[in-house]
Design an enzyme around this catalytic site. Structure first.
Site, PDB file in Angstrom:
ATOM      1  N   TYR A   1      32.299  62.561  39.603  1.00 49.92           N
ATOM      2  CA  TYR A   1      31.972  61.994  40.773  1.00 49.92           C
ATOM      3  C   TYR A   1      32.885  61.705  41.476  1.00 49.92           C
ATOM      4  CZ  TYR A   1      29.550  57.804  42.750  1.00 49.92           C
ATOM      5  OH  TYR A   1      29.059  56.924  43.539  1.00 49.92           O
TER       6      TYR A   1
ATOM      7  N   SER B   1      20.391  57.186  35.824  1.00 51.80           N
ATOM      8  CA  SER B   1      20.267  57.409  34.587  1.00 51.80           C
ATOM      9  C   SER B   1      20.574  56.207  33.776  1.00 51.80           C
ATOM     10  CB  SER B   1      21.495  58.371  34.422  1.00 51.80           C
ATOM     11  OG  SER B   1      22.646  57.848  34.559  1.00 51.80           O
TER      12      SER B   1
ATOM     13  N   TYR C   1      21.518  63.769  33.607  1.00 50.58           N
ATOM     14  CA  TYR C   1      21.895  65.037  34.025  1.00 50.58           C
ATOM     15  C   TYR C   1      21.514  65.687  32.908  1.00 50.58           C
ATOM     16  CZ  TYR C   1      22.925  63.405  38.636  1.00 50.58           C
ATOM     17  OH  TYR C   1      22.756  62.963  40.037  1.00 50.58           O
TER      18      TYR C   1
ATOM     19  N   LEU D   1      22.309  59.177  40.421  1.00 54.91           N
ATOM     20  CA  LEU D   1      20.974  59.349  39.848  1.00 54.91           C
ATOM     21  C   LEU D   1      20.830  58.106  38.957  1.00 54.91           C
ATOM     22  CD1 LEU D   1      18.856  61.296  38.714  1.00 54.91           C
ATOM     23  CD2 LEU D   1      20.278  61.661  36.932  1.00 54.91           C
TER      24      LEU D   1
ATOM     25  N   LEU E   1      30.411  67.125  34.306  1.00 52.91           N
ATOM     26  CA  LEU E   1      30.004  66.314  35.490  1.00 52.91           C
ATOM     27  C   LEU E   1      30.876  65.221  35.909  1.00 52.91           C
ATOM     28  CD1 LEU E   1      26.950  66.606  36.521  1.00 52.91           C
ATOM     29  CD2 LEU E   1      27.086  67.536  34.071  1.00 52.91           C
TER      30      LEU E   1
ATOM     31  N   ALA F   1      32.058  62.114  20.572  1.00 50.09           N
ATOM     32  CA  ALA F   1      33.219  62.809  21.334  1.00 50.09           C
ATOM     33  C   ALA F   1      34.459  62.157  21.529  1.00 50.09           C
ATOM     34  CB  ALA F   1      32.970  63.439  22.651  1.00 50.09           C
TER      35      ALA F   1
ATOM     36  N   SER G   1      28.208  66.501  29.357  1.00 48.26           N
ATOM     37  CA  SER G   1      27.357  65.406  30.298  1.00 48.26           C
ATOM     38  C   SER G   1      27.435  64.138  29.640  1.00 48.26           C
ATOM     39  CB  SER G   1      26.086  66.031  30.353  1.00 48.26           C
ATOM     40  OG  SER G   1      25.339  65.151  31.434  1.00 48.26           O
ATOM     41  N   LEU G   2      28.669  63.724  29.551  1.00 46.82           N
ATOM     42  CA  LEU G   2      28.908  62.341  29.178  1.00 46.82           C
ATOM     43  C   LEU G   2      30.085  61.510  29.537  1.00 46.82           C
ATOM     44  CD1 LEU G   2      31.145  62.335  26.480  1.00 46.82           C
ATOM     45  CD2 LEU G   2      29.743  64.022  25.594  1.00 46.82           C
TER      46      LEU G   2
ATOM     47  N   TYR H   1      33.006  51.211  40.758  1.00 45.66           N
ATOM     48  CA  TYR H   1      33.183  52.404  39.899  1.00 45.66           C
ATOM     49  C   TYR H   1      34.735  52.025  39.228  1.00 45.66           C
ATOM     50  CZ  TYR H   1      32.209  56.712  37.526  1.00 45.66           C
ATOM     51  OH  TYR H   1      32.038  57.883  36.905  1.00 45.66           O
TER      52      TYR H   1
ATOM     53  N   LYS I   1      37.463  60.473  36.055  1.00 41.77           N
ATOM     54  CA  LYS I   1      37.005  61.559  36.623  1.00 41.77           C
ATOM     55  C   LYS I   1      38.124  62.482  37.339  1.00 41.77           C
ATOM     56  CE  LYS I   1      32.611  61.090  35.509  1.00 41.77           C
ATOM     57  NZ  LYS I   1      32.206  61.840  34.510  1.00 41.77           N
TER      58      LYS I   1
HETATM   59  P1  NAI Z   1      23.191  59.602  30.611  1.00 42.65           P
HETATM   60  O1  NAI Z   1      23.163  58.142  30.297  1.00 42.65           O
HETATM   61  O2  NAI Z   1      22.032  60.374  30.562  1.00 42.65           O
HETATM   62  O3  NAI Z   1      24.387  60.244  29.867  1.00 42.65           O
HETATM   63  C1  NAI Z   1      25.700  59.853  29.310  1.00 42.65           C
HETATM   64  C2  NAI Z   1      25.558  60.157  28.010  1.00 42.65           C
HETATM   65  O4  NAI Z   1      26.751  60.073  27.229  1.00 42.65           O
HETATM   66  C3  NAI Z   1      24.617  59.491  27.070  1.00 42.65           C
HETATM   67  O5  NAI Z   1      23.590  60.250  26.435  1.00 42.65           O
HETATM   68  C4  NAI Z   1      25.304  58.716  26.127  1.00 42.65           C
HETATM   69  O6  NAI Z   1      24.733  58.623  24.936  1.00 42.65           O
HETATM   70  C5  NAI Z   1      26.388  59.741  26.049  1.00 42.65           C
HETATM   71  N1  NAI Z   1      27.868  59.142  25.492  1.00 42.65           N
HETATM   72  C6  NAI Z   1      28.631  57.983  25.812  1.00 42.65           C
HETATM   73  N2  NAI Z   1      29.758  58.034  25.075  1.00 42.65           N
HETATM   74  C7  NAI Z   1      29.607  59.139  23.996  1.00 42.65           C
HETATM   75  C8  NAI Z   1      30.506  59.531  23.065  1.00 42.65           C
HETATM   76  N3  NAI Z   1      31.474  59.037  22.798  1.00 42.65           N
HETATM   77  N4  NAI Z   1      30.211  60.705  22.591  1.00 42.65           N
HETATM   78  C9  NAI Z   1      28.813  61.275  22.871  1.00 42.65           C
HETATM   79  N5  NAI Z   1      28.085  61.038  23.826  1.00 42.65           N
HETATM   80  C10 NAI Z   1      28.371  60.018  24.357  1.00 42.65           C
HETATM   81  O7  NAI Z   1      23.862  59.350  32.190  1.00 42.65           O
HETATM   82  P2  NAI Z   1      24.364  60.531  33.211  1.00 42.65           P
HETATM   83  O8  NAI Z   1      24.341  59.422  34.644  1.00 42.65           O
HETATM   84  O9  NAI Z   1      23.116  61.495  33.210  1.00 42.65           O
HETATM   85  O10 NAI Z   1      25.735  60.881  32.822  1.00 42.65           O
HETATM   86  C11 NAI Z   1      25.892  62.176  32.584  1.00 42.65           C
HETATM   87  C12 NAI Z   1      27.378  62.560  33.245  1.00 42.65           C
HETATM   88  O11 NAI Z   1      26.982  62.582  34.725  1.00 42.65           O
HETATM   89  C13 NAI Z   1      28.442  61.583  33.131  1.00 42.65           C
HETATM   90  O12 NAI Z   1      29.734  62.594  33.126  1.00 42.65           O
HETATM   91  C14 NAI Z   1      28.538  60.922  34.326  1.00 42.65           C
HETATM   92  O13 NAI Z   1      29.725  60.383  34.690  1.00 42.65           O
HETATM   93  C15 NAI Z   1      27.913  61.913  35.445  1.00 42.65           C
HETATM   94  N6  NAI Z   1      27.634  61.493  36.631  1.00 42.65           N
HETATM   95  C16 NAI Z   1      26.600  60.545  36.743  1.00 42.65           C
HETATM   96  C17 NAI Z   1      26.256  60.188  37.968  1.00 42.65           C
HETATM   97  C18 NAI Z   1      25.080  59.151  38.106  1.00 42.65           C
HETATM   98  O14 NAI Z   1      24.883  58.909  39.204  1.00 42.65           O
HETATM   99  N7  NAI Z   1      24.170  59.138  37.155  1.00 42.65           N
HETATM  100  C19 NAI Z   1      26.895  60.579  39.401  1.00 42.65           C
HETATM  101  C20 NAI Z   1      27.787  61.612  39.176  1.00 42.65           C
HETATM  102  C21 NAI Z   1      28.286  62.099  37.793  1.00 42.65           C
END
Ligand code: NAI
Length: 286
Positions: A172, A222, A16, A220, A170, A74, A120-121, A182, A190
């Site tokens: 969920y 991801s 995202y 998504l 972001l 973070a 978005s993490l 989850y 969340k």
């Molecule tokens: P993603 O893998 O693209 O993004 C997650 C990012 O968080 C990654 O780039 C990772 O390197 C980073 N990360 C993890 N720990 C970290 C830290 N300590 N410091 C800095 N960065 C860190 O996956 P996605 O799914 O796009 O996730 C983005 C947001 O969207 C998250 O908050 C996730 O919970 C939320 N989300 C995702 C859904 C899905 O189905 N993919 C549904 C609803 C919400």
């Protein structure tokens, strides 16, 4: 016009964060990203070698430019918080200034201020374990990486955010409805993030005229979601049961973020905005 955005949590072109960066870039914003330190090398290399060029294409045919990539972890607020084993870890030792406070200082030095902050993490080391089997450390790690990380980011960036600015995270639906699978305290994390969205909207709104909202996104595929292990099932479930029976694209979340960051959303703050094809509104699967 000419707004500047910092997007924390971009490490490839599947999540995202990337889609939000693109929508903001398409709307004319300058893009800065924060990339998790262990993922920094491969992300920068891939970017440099053109591996993401196809997904950098914006609606007008130009390529999204990322002005600067900042290393970020973070879960650490300042250098004093970093334990020795991380400090000396090969992947971390190669970068510097990656605690939240330092990143905010670097952005201030480089650019002065920003208008848009995106979180978005998320990370939950025990996400595949049911809550009943989650350890205290696993639970606290989920909250630290997925909830407090946002409080910390906003706290350190708000002093360099222009009045009228906007902050987005972001979330969920597992925060408010039971989503088996989850686990690890991620549902709790969340719930905290959504509650904090309201309190932070009040505090940052009163003090800095900053709006704070969160997008409750549908499933998504991801990198993070694949690690949870049930993402294909959740996508199929949504396709079968949501009011809109189409696969959710990351761009739809990106476009909502661009709207929330824009003056079009100037009275929206403290809100949880669903971008999930309407699945949240269903009471039963049909
Ligand atoms: P993603 O893998 O693209 O993004 C997650 C990012 O968080 C990654 O780039 C990772 O390197 C980073 N990360 C993890 N720990 C970290 C830290 N300590 N410091 C800095 N960065 C860190 O996956 P996605 O799914 O796009 O996730 C983005 C947001 O969207 C998250 O908050 C996730 O919970 C939320 N989300 C995702 C859904 C899905 O189905 N993919 C549904 C609803 C919400």
């Amino acid at each position: 016009k000419g707004k500047r955005a910092f997007i924390a949590g971009v490490a490839d072109d599947n999540g995202y964060g990337w889609a939000i960066a693109k929508s903001l870039a398409a709307a004319g914003a300058e893009i800065l990203v924060g990339t998790w330190v262990p993922a920094l090398n491969i992300f920068e290399t891939s970017l440099r070698r053109g591996k993401f060029d196809e997904s950098r294409v914006l609606p007008d045919g130009s390529l999204m430019e990322i002005t600067k990539v900042y290393p970020l972890d973070a879960v650490f607020d300042s250098p004093e918080d970093v334990p020795e084993d991380i400090k000396t870890n090969k992947r971390y030792a190669g970068s510097s200034n990656w605690t939240v406070k330092e990143v905010a200082e670097c952005v201030k030095q480089d650019f002065g201020n920003i208008d848009i902050l995106v979180h978005s993490l998320a990370n939950g080391p025990e996400v595949t374990k049911p809550l009943l089997e989650t350890s205290r450390n696993g639970y606290l790690a989920a909250i630290s990486a997925s909830s407090y990380s946002y409080v910390s980011l906003l706290k350190h960036f708000v002093p360099i955010m222009n009045p009228g600015g906007s902050s987005i995270s972001l979330t969920y639906i597992a925060s408010e409805r039971i989503i088996p699978g989850y686990g690890g305290g991620m549902s709790s994390a969340k719930a905290a993030l959504e509650s904090d969205t309201r309190v932070l909207a009040f505090e940052a709104g009163r003090k800095h005229k900053i709006r704070v909202n969160t997008i409750s996104a549908g499933p998504l595929r991801s990198r993070a979601a694949k690690a949870i292990g049930f993402i294909d099932m959740m996508i199929d479930y949504s396709l079968a049961n949501a009011p809109l029976q189409k696969e959710l694209s990351a761009d739809e979340v990106g476009n909502t973020a661009a709207f929330l960051a824009s003056p079009l959303a100037s009275a929206i703050t403290g809100a949880v905005i669903y971008v999930d094809n309407g699945l949240n509104a269903m009471g039963v699967g049909v």
